[in-house]
Design an enzyme around this catalytic site. Structure first.
Site, PDB file in Angstrom:
ATOM      1  N   ASN A  90     100.218  46.992  59.098  1.00 57.75           N
ATOM      2  CA  ASN A  90      99.368  45.805  59.004  1.00 57.75           C
ATOM      3  C   ASN A  90      98.482  45.773  60.258  1.00 57.75           C
ATOM      4  O   ASN A  90      98.988  45.885  61.376  1.00 57.75           O
ATOM      5  CB  ASN A  90     100.225  44.539  58.932  1.00 57.75           C
ATOM      6  CG  ASN A  90     101.011  44.457  57.628  1.00 57.75           C
ATOM      7  OD1 ASN A  90     100.511  44.869  56.581  1.00 57.75           O
ATOM      8  ND2 ASN A  90     102.216  43.930  57.687  1.00 57.75           N
ATOM      9  N   HIS A 103     103.276  49.225  65.024  1.00 58.48           N
ATOM     10  CA  HIS A 103     104.541  49.497  64.334  1.00 58.48           C
ATOM     11  C   HIS A 103     104.273  49.921  62.911  1.00 58.48           C
ATOM     12  O   HIS A 103     103.411  49.366  62.241  1.00 58.48           O
ATOM     13  CB  HIS A 103     105.467  48.272  64.355  1.00 58.48           C
ATOM     14  CG  HIS A 103     104.826  47.006  63.882  1.00 58.48           C
ATOM     15  ND1 HIS A 103     103.985  46.258  64.670  1.00 58.48           N
ATOM     16  CD2 HIS A 103     104.894  46.357  62.686  1.00 58.48           C
ATOM     17  CE1 HIS A 103     103.570  45.195  63.997  1.00 58.48           C
ATOM     18  NE2 HIS A 103     104.099  45.240  62.776  1.00 58.48           N
TER      19      HIS A 103
HETATM   20  P1  AMP Z   1     103.778  42.540  61.160  1.00 53.63           P
HETATM   21  O1  AMP Z   1     103.791  41.214  60.445  1.00 53.63           O
HETATM   22  O2  AMP Z   1     103.200  43.686  60.376  1.00 53.63           O
HETATM   23  O3  AMP Z   1     103.168  42.410  62.540  1.00 53.63           O
HETATM   24  O4  AMP Z   1     105.301  42.962  61.342  1.00 53.63           O
HETATM   25  C1  AMP Z   1     106.140  42.372  62.263  1.00 53.63           C
HETATM   26  C2  AMP Z   1     107.527  42.506  61.693  1.00 53.63           C
HETATM   27  O5  AMP Z   1     108.460  42.285  62.741  1.00 53.63           O
HETATM   28  C3  AMP Z   1     107.850  41.480  60.600  1.00 53.63           C
HETATM   29  O6  AMP Z   1     108.162  42.169  59.391  1.00 53.63           O
HETATM   30  C4  AMP Z   1     109.047  40.714  61.153  1.00 53.63           C
HETATM   31  O7  AMP Z   1     109.997  40.390  60.177  1.00 53.63           O
HETATM   32  C5  AMP Z   1     109.592  41.698  62.179  1.00 53.63           C
HETATM   33  N1  AMP Z   1     110.336  41.100  63.272  1.00 53.63           N
HETATM   34  C6  AMP Z   1     110.018  40.013  63.989  1.00 53.63           C
HETATM   35  N2  AMP Z   1     110.938  39.791  64.955  1.00 53.63           N
HETATM   36  C7  AMP Z   1     111.859  40.782  64.838  1.00 53.63           C
HETATM   37  C8  AMP Z   1     113.065  41.118  65.533  1.00 53.63           C
HETATM   38  N3  AMP Z   1     113.505  40.389  66.577  1.00 53.63           N
HETATM   39  N4  AMP Z   1     113.762  42.196  65.131  1.00 53.63           N
HETATM   40  C9  AMP Z   1     113.338  42.931  64.085  1.00 53.63           C
HETATM   41  N5  AMP Z   1     112.199  42.689  63.395  1.00 53.63           N
HETATM   42  C10 AMP Z   1     111.474  41.626  63.755  1.00 53.63           C
END
Ligand code: AMP
Ligand code: ZN
Length: 117
Positions: A90, A103
Site C-alpha cells: 500500500n 512493508h
Molecule cells: P498499511 O496499512 O499497508 O500501512 O499496513 C500496516 C499494517 O500494519 C496493517 O495491516 C496493520 O494491521 C499492521 N500493524 C499495525 N500495528 C502492528 C503491530 N504492532 N504488529 C503487527 N502488525 C501491525
C-alpha cells in the site's frame, strides 16, 4: 534521514525490539512478522530493518535492500506452504498505507479476488 531509525516509527520499534511482534523470520537486513489484524489465514509483513518511507522510496534509496524484501516474501510463502499468494505494498494514504516504513504484505491461504478492494 532515509535508512536511519525514526523515533516515532512503529516498525523501527519492532526492528529494535521495543515493541513486541510475532516474528516468523529475520535476516541481516529484513524482519518478517505476523500482521496484528490479519486479512487472510496467512498475513505476514516483510520489512527492511532500515527505515524507508514506502516501497518506491526503498527501491530508489536502497535497491539491493528492496530485492532482499522481495526475496523474503517468497521464502515466507514457501514456509507457509502457499501455492498462490499476493504481495501488497500500500503506497499513500488513499491506498490504505498507515505505517510509513516500507512493508510488503504477504497474503494467502484463501482465494483472493481480483480486482482488489
Ligand atoms: P498499511 O496499512 O499497508 O500501512 O499496513 C500496516 C499494517 O500494519 C496493517 O495491516 C496493520 O494491521 C499492521 N500493524 C499495525 N500495528 C502492528 C503491530 N504492532 N504488529 C503487527 N502488525 C501491525
Ligand atoms: Zn521505521
Amino acid at each position: 534521514m532515509a535508512g536511519e531509525p525514526q523515533d516515532d516509527c512503529l516498525f523501527c520499534k519492532i526492528v529494535e525490539g521495543s515493541v513486541p511482534a510475532t516474528i516468523v523470520r529475520e535476516t541481516e537486513t529484513t524482519v518478517a512478522f505476523r500482521d496484528i489484524n490479519p486479512q487472510a489465514p496467512t498475513h505476514v509483513l516483510v520489512i527492511p530493518k532500515a527505515h524507508h518511507r514506502d516501497a518506491a522510496a526503498l527501491a530508489a534509496e536502497a535497491p539491493a535492500l528492496a530485492a532482499d524484501v522481495l526475496r523474503e516474501t517468497q521464502t515466507v510463502a514457501d514456509e507457509e506452504k502457499l501455492d498462490s499468494y499476493r504481495i501488497v505494498f500500500n503506497t499513500g494514504s488513499g491506498a490504505g498505507q498507515t505505517v510509513w516504513h516500507a512493508h510488503a504484505h504477504v497474503l494467502g491461504g484463501r482465494g483472493l479476488a481480483w480486482p482488489p478492494g
